[in-house]
Each structure stands twice: as C-alpha cells, then as structure tokens.
Design a protein around this motif. Structure first.
Motif, PDB file in Angstrom:
ATOM      1  N   TYR A  82      10.611  22.994   7.307  1.00 42.41           N
ATOM      2  CA  TYR A  82      10.428  22.721   5.878  1.00 42.41           C
ATOM      3  C   TYR A  82      11.773  22.533   5.185  1.00 42.41           C
ATOM      4  CZ  TYR A  82       5.358  23.370   5.541  1.00 42.41           C
ATOM      5  OH  TYR A  82       4.001  23.204   5.651  1.00 42.41           O
ATOM      6  N   MET A  93       8.311  18.383  -0.226  1.00 41.07           N
ATOM      7  CA  MET A  93       7.142  18.349   0.642  1.00 41.07           C
ATOM      8  C   MET A  93       5.999  17.642  -0.084  1.00 41.07           C
ATOM      9  SD  MET A  93       8.111  19.569   3.506  1.00 41.07           S
ATOM     10  CE  MET A  93       6.583  19.424   4.419  1.00 41.07           C
ATOM     11  N   PHE A  94       5.182  16.957   0.682  1.00 40.07           N
ATOM     12  CA  PHE A  94       4.094  16.132   0.161  1.00 40.07           C
ATOM     13  C   PHE A  94       3.227  16.895  -0.837  1.00 40.07           C
ATOM     14  CE2 PHE A  94      -0.365  14.684   0.991  1.00 40.07           C
ATOM     15  CZ  PHE A  94      -0.261  13.439   0.388  1.00 40.07           C
ATOM     16  N   SER A  95       2.845  18.129  -0.475  1.00 34.51           N
ATOM     17  CA  SER A  95       1.965  18.898  -1.353  1.00 34.51           C
ATOM     18  C   SER A  95       2.323  20.376  -1.297  1.00 34.51           C
ATOM     19  CB  SER A  95       0.511  18.700  -0.928  1.00 34.51           C
ATOM     20  OG  SER A  95      -0.284  19.796  -1.331  1.00 34.51           O
ATOM     21  N   ASP A  96       2.649  20.951  -2.446  1.00 35.59           N
ATOM     22  CA  ASP A  96       2.939  22.389  -2.493  1.00 35.59           C
ATOM     23  C   ASP A  96       1.702  23.188  -2.093  1.00 35.59           C
ATOM     24  OD1 ASP A  96       5.372  21.613  -3.339  1.00 35.59           O
ATOM     25  OD2 ASP A  96       5.302  22.614  -5.297  1.00 35.59           O
ATOM     26  N   LEU A  98      -0.642  22.307   0.079  1.00 35.06           N
ATOM     27  CA  LEU A  98      -0.765  22.302   1.543  1.00 35.06           C
ATOM     28  C   LEU A  98       0.292  23.210   2.174  1.00 35.06           C
ATOM     29  CD1 LEU A  98      -1.542  18.579   2.484  1.00 35.06           C
ATOM     30  CD2 LEU A  98      -3.016  20.572   2.807  1.00 35.06           C
ATOM     31  N   SER A  99       1.479  23.238   1.596  1.00 30.90           N
ATOM     32  CA  SER A  99       2.525  24.139   2.116  1.00 30.90           C
ATOM     33  C   SER A  99       2.039  25.581   2.069  1.00 30.90           C
ATOM     34  CB  SER A  99       3.808  24.012   1.295  1.00 30.90           C
ATOM     35  OG  SER A  99       4.336  22.716   1.382  1.00 30.90           O
ATOM     36  N   HIS A 102      -0.781  26.151   4.516  1.00 32.36           N
ATOM     37  CA  HIS A 102      -0.199  26.286   5.862  1.00 32.36           C
ATOM     38  C   HIS A 102       0.366  27.687   6.045  1.00 32.36           C
ATOM     39  CE1 HIS A 102       3.283  25.039   8.774  1.00 32.36           C
ATOM     40  NE2 HIS A 102       2.378  25.753   9.372  1.00 32.36           N
ATOM     41  N   ASN A 148       0.776  17.422   5.570  1.00 33.59           N
ATOM     42  CA  ASN A 148       1.898  17.721   4.681  1.00 33.59           C
ATOM     43  C   ASN A 148       3.179  17.081   5.197  1.00 33.59           C
ATOM     44  OD1 ASN A 148       2.862  18.908   2.388  1.00 33.59           O
ATOM     45  ND2 ASN A 148       3.142  20.936   3.292  1.00 33.59           N
ATOM     46  N   THR A 152       5.046  13.751   3.674  1.00 30.44           N
ATOM     47  CA  THR A 152       6.434  13.786   3.216  1.00 30.44           C
ATOM     48  C   THR A 152       7.201  12.594   3.793  1.00 30.44           C
ATOM     49  OG1 THR A 152       6.216  16.174   3.359  1.00 30.44           O
ATOM     50  CG2 THR A 152       8.414  15.321   2.922  1.00 30.44           C
TER      51      THR A 152
END
Lengths: 735, 66
Positions: A82, A93-96, A98-99, A102, A148, A152
């Motif tokens: 990350y 990152m593409f989506s907080d 999804l982070s 995860h 994710n 990104t």
C-alpha cells in the motif's frame, strides 16, 4: 514521463491504512512467533502440551505456520504494498473503503483461524488448513484487495509500471488461483469439508499449492518490496533493472512447476517428480538473479551498511534469500531429498528463509517506514542495531541446531549394522538423540523473539513522539494523458524492423491488463501441463482391486486423526527404500489412496510413519498409548490424548459424512442410510475386544474406538484377497 | 469410454517437452528484448522511479534518521 503541459492533479496518499497494516504486522508477528516458541518447547518436552486437547502440538503447529505466513508476512506485504504502490503509481488507493475492508477482513480471518485451529477444525492440507467458510472469506477479501490494487493502477499518473508492481501483480493473481483450486471441497458440516481430490491427485494439488504459496506469498511479494525499499534505503537505483525483468519472467514461469519436489519417492508418478526436480534446479538461477541484483545495488555503498541498521537487515535478509534458494534446488534433487525428506532439515531450510528473508526484510522495511509514517525520528537507532544482532544470532543458533538435527535424523533412519539390520530399529531412539538440538532451537528462537520485542518497544516509543495530527502533504502530479504517445523509438517500415524495435513489449508494460493476462497465462499453462495428466491419464494411478472404502467408523476415526493434526508428526507414505520397508513394511502404492479425501501423507516424521500401522499392535495398545504415550514408551514426546477416552463419537454426523464421501465418488452404496448403525456395531465389537485384552470397559461410544478402528485399518487392504475379479489396472505397479 | 481413456491413448507423452521448448523460446525473447533490442536503453529511467521525489504543496516534515 507525461506531457508537461497538462494541468496538475492535487491528491494525497493514504498512509493511515499503511500504519494499520504496520501495527497488524507487529502484533501477529509477536503472536505467531510466540506460538512457534511454544511448539518448539513441546518438542523439547511434551509437558508443554499442557495435557489439554486445544494446546497439543498437532493443533498449534498449523496455528504457528498460518500466523507467521498469512498474518505476519501477509500484513507486512500489504503494508509495503500500500505504501509503495501509491507512490509508484502517483495515485491514492482506488477506494479507501476497499482498503479498510481488506484490512479488517484479513484481521477477522486471522482471528477466526486462531480460534478454529486450536478447536481442531482443519482441512489437513499444509498452509491451507482453514475450513471452507474461512476459505470463502479469504477469496472475498483477496478479490477486494485485487480490485483496490488494479483500480489504483487504472487511475495511475505514471505510465511505466515499476518492476516492484509486476511482482505484486503476479502475487495477487497467482495466490487467487492457487487458493481457489487447492481448496475445492464439499462441505459436510459448518466447519468440516472433504477435498474433492483424493490421494495422489490431492497430494499433487496440495504441493502445487504449497510450493507456490512459498513462491507467490513469501517470495514474489517480498521481492517486490525489496525492489522498492532497498533503493529507497540505499538512496540509489537498483543494480540492473533489466536483470530484474529477466528474473521476474523466469521466476513466474518456473516456480509453478516446482511443487512435485515435495513428493519425491512417494506414490506420485515418477515423470511428475522428475519434472518438478528439473524446474526446481533451474529456479536457482532466477532466484540468484534477484539476490545478486539486491546485493549489487549496494555496490560502492557498503560503508552505508556499517552505519545503518536498515541496510544491515536488508543485506542479511537478501543473503538468507540467496542461501535458501540455493538450498531449495539442492533439496529438490532426488538423492538429496531421499535423505532430507520428512526430517528437520526441511524445517531448518524454511526457517532460514522465513526468519532470514521474510523476517529481516520486514524489519528493515518497518524501521525505514516508522519515522515516515509516524512523522517523528526513530526513538533509538541503537536499539535497532541491538535488534539486528540479537536476531542474527538467534537465527543462526536456530538453523544450525535444526540442520544438525535433520541430518542426524536422516542418517539414523537409514543406518544398518554389520548384520544388515536396522541400527536404530526403535524410532524413539532417533527422537531422543535430537533433544539437545531441540533445546538449542528454543534458545535461538527465543532470542529472535527478544529482538522482535526490542523493535516493538522502539516503535511504540517512536509512535509516542508523533505529532498531534499527521501532516497529509498534497501531492502534485500530472494526469496520465492516454493520447500522449510513448517517446518515439526509431521504427522502420518493415514488419521485422517494427518487431525488433520492441514497441509491442513496451506497450505491454504500459497496459496492466495485458500484462496481468500474460502473467496469468504463464502460471495457468504451466499448471495445466503438469497437473492434468494425473487427472486424465489413468495409468498414472493404477487401481488395486482389494482396496475398499473405509467403514463408517473408520471414516469417523480418520476425521479424529485429522482434527488432532496427527499428520503434523506422522507420515503415511513409505518410500521404496530398504531402510523404510525394513522399518515400516511394504512401500506405499498410488492405488491405496484412491478413497483418501483428503490425502494424509504428511511431510514430516517427528513420530514414525503410520502407513502400515494396521494390525501391528492390539487394540488395547492403542487405547493405552493414546491415553498416555509415555506409559508405553517412556522416551516418547507425543502429547497425551486422554480426551478421546472421554468424548463420545458423533454417530449422528456419520451419516452426512458418508453421504458427502459418496457424492465425491467413494462407493459407499451399502452403507448409505445405515452408516451410524454399522459404526455402532463395529465400535461394540472393538470395545468387547479391548475388555477381553484386559482393558477398561464402557468405551463403546468413545472416540478412541473410532481412531483405533482407523489406525488398525491403515495399510492392510493390499494384503487382502480381492472380493471381485481383479481388473487389468490391479496389477502390481512398478515404482 | 471415459475422458481418461481417451487421454491415455492420445499419445501425449511428449508434450511436456513441447512446453519446455515454448517456455525456453519465451525466455530467449525476453533476453533478446532486454539486452539486444533497440529498447534496451529505456530502462535507466524506469529504475529511478522509486527515487523520484513527489512535488508537494506542504513542506514535508524532516524525515527520520536513516
């Protein structure tokens, strides 16, 4: 690298998620290694099993391996991934969401593992022990991570994908494939399932998975981390970018073939074994390509290593990688494997890699990250130095002792005296000899943990110095204008000239989707070439007419064997060597395992092989032995299983389990609908026999009888006369 | 007749070698691409990617000791 005229995007990196993964790495590192220390103590002295069913070696060993691989190393990979991906791609990152999903999903799975493994819920496949609900959760969380990550990449502001990202892509894609195909199973209960594969095929799938879990969970992700964090720490680019590409493709192509080297001289077809060996030996070169590239990055800068604990960790970590990737190919050579397989040598090998490569690389990375993430100088550089030296000494003490134990074990098992008989016919002699080495391992491993605790303290003190609120710098970068062409290379007009200009490959590198597909193709094609023949070509697994399915009671006993993790210490696979057939009996045949969902060949002999255990001892022997092994064999290091004499057999569940086995193709026709009744009858007969032999009464419904029934069945089928005419496939196989 | 019977008689014994040749071909292509093609010089810049500093609006705090 992008058009200068474009207006700049303003964005920030998500370091909060990196901090979360960093703390998770530390937490699970401490937990996983402490469990490792406990099981090391258990081997040195069985009293450390505490006499509890939940804390026996067989149940805690998978907890240790899962915790250090998926929790410690996994979180370390996510932490570094990350951090570095956002910076290499110049994108948040593409989506907080999804982070966070995860992160919390992964931690929830780890907690579920820490609960279910000591309770005895296991699929009996190494590093894939978690039962089906957690397997589904892993797949879901992994896909979220993948979305994710690739999201990104899709939003990146840097055209070229740096090589670290290639390693991440290969890891994410391949782990998904491995996980899904190895874990295919039919559920029989909320936390119980049977592998859809049986015997030889199951073994093949498992070690295809097992070896590539090493490759794509512990090697390629960490090579990716190395390619980012080593240049950062050394403040110079990697030695050879071209070498990094060359060894990337070579690794991806070759690793996937190497799995069968875990099954030399077993009932696996010999061609598969040889193929695995050849690819493993070839793997030496790309692996060393990575090592050389790492170490030579420091060329002309070795004076920095003297002062910098971070570089010290990296240098020893990469050296450990080089050592273990030399040793791996060596161990894969059949004659070396003949000595080393089932011994502690393998344990020493994996700990050189895990403690040295994964551990040290993680520590170096965390020491580099901590001041940046906590926005405060590292509390104590001296403590980091101390950590390095304690950990190095602990690592060496651990592996030297266990290498010695492994070779000792291997040599004692195969030793014959001058009269041509086994020199150490009693297996326990070969165990007692190892105890000093086991105690040395406890000290070495303990020191490694002390070093880790020094790091924890150092990090907490650094964290305490953090600012009241973290600065979140706004980064400026030009958007990636897709219409802007690559810098134009001299291109001729002919097809050949265009091909040699290699724009096509350059374009791949800029097209993550194509790149990912190519990586996937490399992995899948290799897997299919190797695995399909065992499934599709019948001569690979010749059937034996006298081999029949387990009785319902024996199946229940087998499930207890799985629950207690007996396969962690006992193999069920006699290799065709004289010292093995002398000690254990006739060597194992592929056709003996056609009903084994899952296979239980094991990978280690802390205790003796059990493939021909059936009929060796009376039933009462097993009852007494399981109750208190030391009452039969005072030097035994086996934990007690007295709870099996107290717990009742789950007769109600037997019907379902037999039904699921029947769905998997095991011919249970006569038992369907009558399984529980048949199991009770067989249990009554065994209980009567135990009483007749002078044993305790009242065991008719106890688990010990199911386990005894299973153990007494092991390996006996080939001695029986087939009830029906033997088919052509039932001829005795040559090995 | 089962699929395994068909596969068993399909004479596929040599296809592992074919796979080996294919893979070796890919390997040679990668080697050629990296060390002999006209694109071989384009990697110097890529190697420096991790070391590029991001331009930011806020002055970053002093980094920790290294």
């Amino acid at each position: 690298m992008t058009a200068a005229a474009a207006p700049l995007d303003r964005f920030s990196y998500d370091d909060d998620i990196v901090r979360k993964f960093l703390w998770a790495t530390i937490l699970w590192g401490v937990v996983g290694m402490l469990v490792g220390l406990v099981i090391a103590l258990q081997l040195a002295n069985p009293a450390f099993n505490l006499g509890l069913e939940y804390t026996s070696f067989g149940r805690l060993r998978p907890l240790h391996t899962n915790a250090v691989i998926f929790a410690f190393a996994g979180n370390a990979f996510f932490c570094g991934c990350y951090y570095s991906s956002q910076r290499l791609l110049k994108a948040r990152m593409f989506s907080d969401g999804l982070s966070r999903f995860h992160f919390w999903g992964w931690q929830a799975i780890i907690v579920a593992a820490a609960i279910t493994l000591p309770l005895g819920y296991t699929q009996a496949k190494e590093y894939a022990e978690l039962e089906w609900p957690m397997d589904i959760a892993i797949a879901v969380v992994w896909v979220a991570f993948g979305i994710n990550f690739f999201g990104t990449i899709a939003r990146r502001r840097e055209r070229h994908l740096y090589v670290a990202l290639w390693f991440y892509i290969a890891s994410i894609v391949t782990v998904a494939i491995l996980h899904i195909f190895n874990n295919l199973s039919l559920p029989a209960a909320p936390f119980k399932s049977y592998s859809i594969y049986a015997g030889v095929q199951d073994a093949f799938m498992q070690w295809w998975y097992g070896h590539n879990a090493v490759a794509f969970f512990l090697t390629t992700p960490f090579l990716g981390l190395m390619y980012y964090f080593l240049p950062k720490a050394a403040d110079r680019p990697v030695f050879s970018y071209r070498l990094s590409i060359l060894h990337f493709w070579s690794l991806v192509f070759m690793y996937i073939w190497a799995g069968p080297h875990h099954l030399h001289y077993t009932a696996l077809p010999e061609w598969a074994s040889t193929l695995g060996m050849l690819f493993s030996v070839m793997l030496w070169m790309p692996s060393w390509g990575g090592m050389v590239n790492g170490l030579l990055t420091l060329r002309g800068a070795w004076q920095k290593v003297v002062d910098d604990p971070i570089l010290k960790f990296f240098v020893v970590g990469i050296t450990a990688y080089g050592m273990s990737t030399f040793e791996g190919p060596m161990l894969s050579i059949k004659t070396v494997s003949a000595l080393a397989h089932y011994t502690d040598w393998i344990i020493a090998h994996v700990h050189t890699a895990a403690l040295g490569w994964n551990g040290f690389l993680t520590f170096g990375m965390i020491y580099w990250l901590a001041p940046r993430l906590f926005q405060a100088p590292l509390y104590s550089r001296k403590a980091a130095e101390t950590h390095f030296w304690i950990a190095t000494f602990g690592l060496l003490l651990y592996v030297v002792a266990i290498y010695a134990a492994g070779v000792t074990q291997g040599l004692m098992w195969r030793a014959f005296d001058t009269t041509g008989r086994l020199q150490y016919p009693d297996f326990v002699e070969t165990v007692a000899k190892l105890l000093p080495m086991y105690w040395t391992r406890v000290i070495g491993g303990g020191l490694y943990i002390v070093g880790l605790l020094v790091m924890v303290w150092n990090l907490v003190m650094t964290w305490k110095r953090r600012p009241a609120t973290y600065d979140v710098p706004v980064v400026l970068a030009a958007p990636l204008a897709r219409h802007v062409p690559e810098p134009v290379l001299p291109v001729g007009t002919s097809v050949w000239a265009r091909f040699t200009a290699a724009r096509w490959h350059r374009n791949w590198e800029g097209l993550p989707l194509v790149f990912t597909v190519m990586t996937t193709v490399a992995v899948v094609v290799a897997s299919l070439f190797e695995i399909l023949p065992t499934f599709l070509i019948r001569s690979n697994v010749p059937t034996i007419a006298s081999v029949t399915p387990y009785t319902p009671l024996e199946l229940a006993g087998r499930d207890i064997y799985i629950r207690e993790g007996c396969f962690n210490c006992h193999s069920q696979m006699i290799r065709p060597f004289r010292h093995e057939t002398e000690r254990y009996g006739e060597y194992s045949k592929p056709g003996e395992f056609v009903y084994d969902h899952p296979f239980l060949w094991g990978s280690r002999r802390i205790g003796p092989d059990l493939a021909r255990q059936g009929g060796k001892y009376p039933d009462l022997w097993h009852v007494r032995h399981m109750e208190k092994p030391q009452s039969i064999n005072p030097k035994s290091i086996m934990p007690p299983y007295a709870h099996l004499l107290r717990h009742d057999i789950d007769f109600d569940g037997i019907e379902t389990r037999v039904g699921v086995m029947a769905m998997l193709g095991v011919p249970y026709g006569a038992s369907i609908g009558k399984a529980a009744e048949q199991a009770r009858a067989q249990a009554r007969a065994i209980a009567a026999g135990v009483v007749a032999q002078g044993g305790p009464a009242g065991l008719e419904t106890k688990e010990i009888l199911a386990l005894t029934a299973y153990l007494q069945r092991l390996g006996t089928d080939i001695r029986k006369v087939p009830t029906q005419t033997a088919s052509a496939g039932a001829r005795p196989e040559e090995h | 007749m089962k699929l395994s019977d068909i596969m068993g008689h399909a004479g596929l014994a040599g296809y592992a070698q074919i796979a080996l040749l294919l893979f070796f071909g890919v390997f040679l292509a990668v080697v050629w691409r990296l060390y002999f093609s006209s694109a071989r010089h384009s990697y110097e810049a890529a190697a420096r990617l991790p070391l590029e500093a991001d331009p930011t609006e806020l002055p970053a705090r002093p980094e920790g000791p290294r």
